[in-house]
Motif scaffolding. Sequence first.
Motif, short mmCIF file in Angstrom:
data_model
loop_
_atom_site.label_atom_id
_atom_site.label_comp_id
_atom_site.label_asym_id
_atom_site.label_seq_id
_atom_site.Cartn_x
_atom_site.Cartn_y
_atom_site.Cartn_z
N PHE A 64 0.83 -1.22 0.00
CA PHE A 64 0.00 0.00 0.00
C PHE A 64 0.85 1.25 0.00
CE2 PHE A 64 -2.27 -3.33 2.41
CZ PHE A 64 -3.27 -3.58 1.50
N GLY A 65 2.07 1.17 -0.50
CA GLY A 65 2.91 2.36 -0.62
C GLY A 65 3.64 2.74 0.65
N GLY A 66 3.59 1.90 1.68
CA GLY A 66 4.28 2.26 2.92
C GLY A 66 3.47 3.22 3.76
N TRP A 67 3.94 3.48 4.96
CA TRP A 67 3.16 4.30 5.90
C TRP A 67 3.08 5.76 5.50
CZ3 TRP A 67 5.51 8.41 7.98
CH2 TRP A 67 6.90 8.41 7.98
N GLU A 68 4.05 6.25 4.70
CA GLU A 68 4.06 7.67 4.32
C GLU A 68 2.76 8.07 3.61
OE1 GLU A 68 6.21 5.45 2.99
OE2 GLU A 68 8.16 5.86 3.88
N TYR A 69 2.18 7.10 2.90
CA TYR A 69 0.98 7.39 2.11
C TYR A 69 -0.29 7.19 2.92
CZ TYR A 69 4.40 7.35 -1.56
OH TYR A 69 5.50 7.63 -2.31
N ALA A 70 -0.16 6.74 4.16
CA ALA A 70 -1.33 6.47 4.99
C ALA A 70 -1.88 7.74 5.63
CB ALA A 70 -0.98 5.44 6.06
N VAL A 71 -1.08 8.80 5.69
CA VAL A 71 -1.54 10.04 6.31
C VAL A 71 -1.88 11.03 5.19
CG1 VAL A 71 -1.01 11.86 7.97
CG2 VAL A 71 -0.12 9.56 8.31
N THR A 72 -3.14 10.99 4.81
CA THR A 72 -3.64 11.80 3.71
C THR A 72 -4.06 13.18 4.23
OG1 THR A 72 -5.88 11.03 4.11
CG2 THR A 72 -4.54 9.73 2.57
N PRO A 73 -4.30 14.15 3.33
CA PRO A 73 -4.80 15.45 3.78
C PRO A 73 -6.10 15.32 4.59
CG PRO A 73 -4.03 15.61 1.53
CD PRO A 73 -3.95 14.15 1.91
N THR A 74 -6.95 14.36 4.23
CA THR A 74 -8.18 14.12 4.98
C THR A 74 -7.86 13.67 6.40
OG1 THR A 74 -9.30 13.51 2.94
CG2 THR A 74 -10.34 12.79 4.99
N LYS A 75 -6.89 12.79 6.53
CA LYS A 75 -6.48 12.30 7.85
C LYS A 75 -5.91 13.45 8.69
CE LYS A 75 -5.25 8.66 10.48
NZ LYS A 75 -6.12 7.58 10.91
N VAL A 76 -5.11 14.31 8.06
CA VAL A 76 -4.54 15.45 8.78
C VAL A 76 -5.65 16.38 9.27
CG1 VAL A 76 -3.11 17.53 8.55
CG2 VAL A 76 -2.29 15.35 7.65
N ASP A 100 2.66 15.62 14.30
CA ASP A 100 3.77 14.81 13.80
C ASP A 100 3.24 13.44 13.38
OD1 ASP A 100 5.31 16.93 14.68
OD2 ASP A 100 6.56 15.74 16.02
N VAL A 101 4.00 12.80 12.53
CA VAL A 101 3.71 11.41 12.16
C VAL A 101 4.97 10.59 12.44
CG1 VAL A 101 3.13 9.81 10.31
CG2 VAL A 101 2.08 12.07 10.36
N ILE A 102 4.78 9.49 13.14
CA ILE A 102 5.90 8.56 13.35
C ILE A 102 5.55 7.28 12.61
CG2 ILE A 102 7.18 7.16 15.01
CD1 ILE A 102 6.99 9.44 16.97
N GLY A 103 6.42 6.91 11.70
CA GLY A 103 6.25 5.67 10.96
C GLY A 103 7.18 4.62 11.53
N ILE A 104 6.63 3.47 11.80
CA ILE A 104 7.40 2.36 12.34
C ILE A 104 7.31 1.22 11.33
CG2 ILE A 104 7.69 0.75 14.28
CD1 ILE A 104 7.68 3.45 15.50
N ARG A 105 8.46 0.72 10.91
CA ARG A 105 8.47 -0.45 10.02
C ARG A 105 9.11 -1.60 10.78
NH1 ARG A 105 10.21 1.59 5.22
NH2 ARG A 105 8.08 1.86 4.57
#
Length: 121
Positions: A64-76, A100-105
């Motif tokens: 799904f493109g990794g976590w960076e793409y999970a925080v959309t403008p709608t989510k913000v 802030d967004v913290i991505g954990i892989r």
Amino acid sequence: MTTLTRNQLGALGEQLAVEHLTAQGLRILARNWRCRYGELDVIAAGADGAVVFVEVKTRTGDGFGGWEYAVTPTKVRRIRRLAGLWLAAQDQKWAAIRIDVIGIRIGRKRTPEITHLRGVG
């Protein structure tokens, strides 16, 4: 390594994020703060008087493109609305407000990879 459920994975990611934030000198004010409109993962305070609303995204891979793409403008926008509701219930005044967004892989390397994006919204 045993397979984690989605909830276990999320809880592990949030714990790693909290450890990362406290190591950065932030004080945790709340975890999993909920209201009828949603949930804020972590709310922290900086030594500079800022309050930081942290969205934690935990992934096991790059699907799904990794976590960076999970925080959309709608989510913000949703986080901003929830942050406003949390702030309205507080007596304290803050010098600054930040999201802030913290991505954990987890799983690709022996130790989890943590990426901290400051001021996303």
